[in-house]
Design a protein around this motif. Structure first.
Motif, PDB file in Angstrom:
ATOM      1  N   ALA A 152       0.815  -1.216   0.000  1.00  0.00           N
ATOM      2  CA  ALA A 152       0.000   0.000   0.000  1.00  0.00           C
ATOM      3  C   ALA A 152       0.845   1.262   0.000  1.00  0.00           C
ATOM      4  O   ALA A 152       0.500   2.253  -0.677  1.00  0.00           O
ATOM      5  N   ASP A 153       1.951   1.252   0.715  1.00  0.00           N
ATOM      6  CA  ASP A 153       2.728   2.483   0.906  1.00  0.00           C
ATOM      7  C   ASP A 153       3.864   2.664  -0.085  1.00  0.00           C
ATOM      8  O   ASP A 153       4.300   3.790  -0.326  1.00  0.00           O
ATOM      9  N   GLU A 154       4.365   1.550  -0.669  1.00  0.00           N
ATOM     10  CA  GLU A 154       5.551   1.676  -1.512  1.00  0.00           C
ATOM     11  C   GLU A 154       5.428   1.001  -2.875  1.00  0.00           C
ATOM     12  O   GLU A 154       5.652   1.647  -3.904  1.00  0.00           O
ATOM     13  N   TYR A 155       5.067  -0.270  -2.878  1.00  0.00           N
ATOM     14  CA  TYR A 155       5.238  -1.055  -4.099  1.00  0.00           C
ATOM     15  C   TYR A 155       4.429  -0.543  -5.276  1.00  0.00           C
ATOM     16  O   TYR A 155       4.979  -0.291  -6.363  1.00  0.00           O
ATOM     17  N   ILE A 156       3.129  -0.383  -5.107  1.00  0.00           N
ATOM     18  CA  ILE A 156       2.292   0.053  -6.228  1.00  0.00           C
ATOM     19  C   ILE A 156       2.689   1.445  -6.676  1.00  0.00           C
ATOM     20  O   ILE A 156       2.788   1.727  -7.884  1.00  0.00           O
ATOM     21  N   PHE A 157       2.936   2.333  -5.723  1.00  0.00           N
ATOM     22  CA  PHE A 157       3.351   3.693  -6.049  1.00  0.00           C
ATOM     23  C   PHE A 157       4.646   3.701  -6.864  1.00  0.00           C
ATOM     24  O   PHE A 157       4.745   4.373  -7.894  1.00  0.00           O
ATOM     25  N   LYS A 158       5.647   2.937  -6.434  1.00  0.00           N
ATOM     26  CA  LYS A 158       6.935   2.936  -7.126  1.00  0.00           C
ATOM     27  C   LYS A 158       6.834   2.308  -8.514  1.00  0.00           C
ATOM     28  O   LYS A 158       7.504   2.755  -9.446  1.00  0.00           O
ATOM     29  N   CYS A 159       6.007   1.270  -8.650  1.00  0.00           N
ATOM     30  CA  CYS A 159       5.810   0.672  -9.970  1.00  0.00           C
ATOM     31  C   CYS A 159       5.178   1.672 -10.930  1.00  0.00           C
ATOM     32  O   CYS A 159       5.604   1.808 -12.082  1.00  0.00           O
ATOM     33  N   ASN A 160       4.139   2.364 -10.467  1.00  0.00           N
ATOM     34  CA  ASN A 160       3.521   3.391 -11.313  1.00  0.00           C
ATOM     35  C   ASN A 160       4.531   4.476 -11.680  1.00  0.00           C
ATOM     36  O   ASN A 160       4.537   4.985 -12.803  1.00  0.00           O
ATOM     37  N   GLU A 161       5.382   4.815 -10.736  1.00  0.00           N
ATOM     38  CA  GLU A 161       6.367   5.883 -10.928  1.00  0.00           C
ATOM     39  C   GLU A 161       7.363   5.549 -12.039  1.00  0.00           C
ATOM     40  O   GLU A 161       7.781   6.436 -12.798  1.00  0.00           O
ATOM     41  N   ILE A 162       7.743   4.276 -12.174  1.00  0.00           N
ATOM     42  CA  ILE A 162       8.715   3.916 -13.213  1.00  0.00           C
ATOM     43  C   ILE A 162       8.047   3.525 -14.530  1.00  0.00           C
ATOM     44  O   ILE A 162       8.725   3.153 -15.486  1.00  0.00           O
ATOM     45  N   GLY A 163       6.715   3.623 -14.566  1.00  0.00           N
ATOM     46  CA  GLY A 163       6.017   3.373 -15.829  1.00  0.00           C
ATOM     47  C   GLY A 163       5.242   2.080 -15.911  1.00  0.00           C
ATOM     48  O   GLY A 163       4.649   1.794 -16.957  1.00  0.00           O
TER      49      GLY A 163
END
Length: 211
Positions: A24-35
């Motif tokens: 919830a806090d890191e994984y999905i956000f970071k994946c979206n961030e790199i495309g």
């Protein structure tokens, strides 16, 4: 056109709470961030594991290849593996037989997926069967939607995935018990496909995240 990148895993026993916080806090956000655009999260209810399926999307295969070869993706995946086991991944390209321009998030749905390999030498006959018989017949059933036909480019355990979407699990049972579906699937397995298997999945509702 959407290229899908799917990841599967099981959660390490005893690390469920830390896993949930990380996703919830890191994984999905970071994946979206790199495309890697998050377009689905599923839990396998019936069928072979692993039990958690994460679905990401890019516009092109070249874009996905660049992301997967980058250090950011490697670091994110290593962080994920602190909480999971039985990790697997695959790259899916649309067959072009199901008319969806872009794969979008579908909330609160259930999936019934078929997995199989083609009998050697039956590619043209199979395509004719799918286009002229299988898809038109299934589309007449008002409680199911065909939302994907995928060629597995890398990974997984089959060459082809057929994806059906339902509003509730009762409708999956209705389709499986329908004479038209049974006849089509018998024909598929007898004449065109080998190594056939299937899975039922429900959404986890974990699609988008932010820090």
């Amino acid at each position: 056109m959407s290229i899908l990148f799917t990841q599967g895993w099981d959660i390490i026993h005893g690390r469920e709470e830390q896993y949930a916080d990380f996703i919830a806090d890191e994984y999905i956000f970071k994946c979206n961030e790199i495309g890697l655009r998050s377009v689905g999260g599923f839990y396998v209810v019936v069928g072979r594991g692993p039990r958690i399926i994460s679905v990401k999307s890019t516009e092109t295969l070249e874009e996905l290849s660049e992301i997967l070869s980058g250090r950011n993706f490697k670091n994110i995946t290593l962080d994920l593996k602190e909480f999971i086991i039985n990790y697997e991944s695959k790259i899916l390209m649309p067959t072009g037989r199901v008319k969806h321009e872009k794969y979008e998030i579908q909330k609160g749905v259930w999936k019934y997926n078929q997995y199989y390999d083609l009998i050697p030498g039956m590619k043209e006959e199979y395509a004719d069967f799918i286009i002229n018989e299988y898809i038109p017949t299934i589309e007449k059933l008002d409680f199911v939607e065909i939302t994907g036909g995928w060629d597995v480019l890398i990974g997984g355990f089959s060459e082809i995935i057929a994806e059906f979407t339902f509003k509730n699990p009762v409708d999956i049972g209705r389709m499986l018990d329908h004479d038209d579906y049974r006849n089509l699937t018998n024909c598929l397995c007898n004449d065109y496909a080998i190594n056939y298997t299937s899975r039922i999945m429900r959404t986890t509702e974990r699609y988008e995240g932010s820090k």
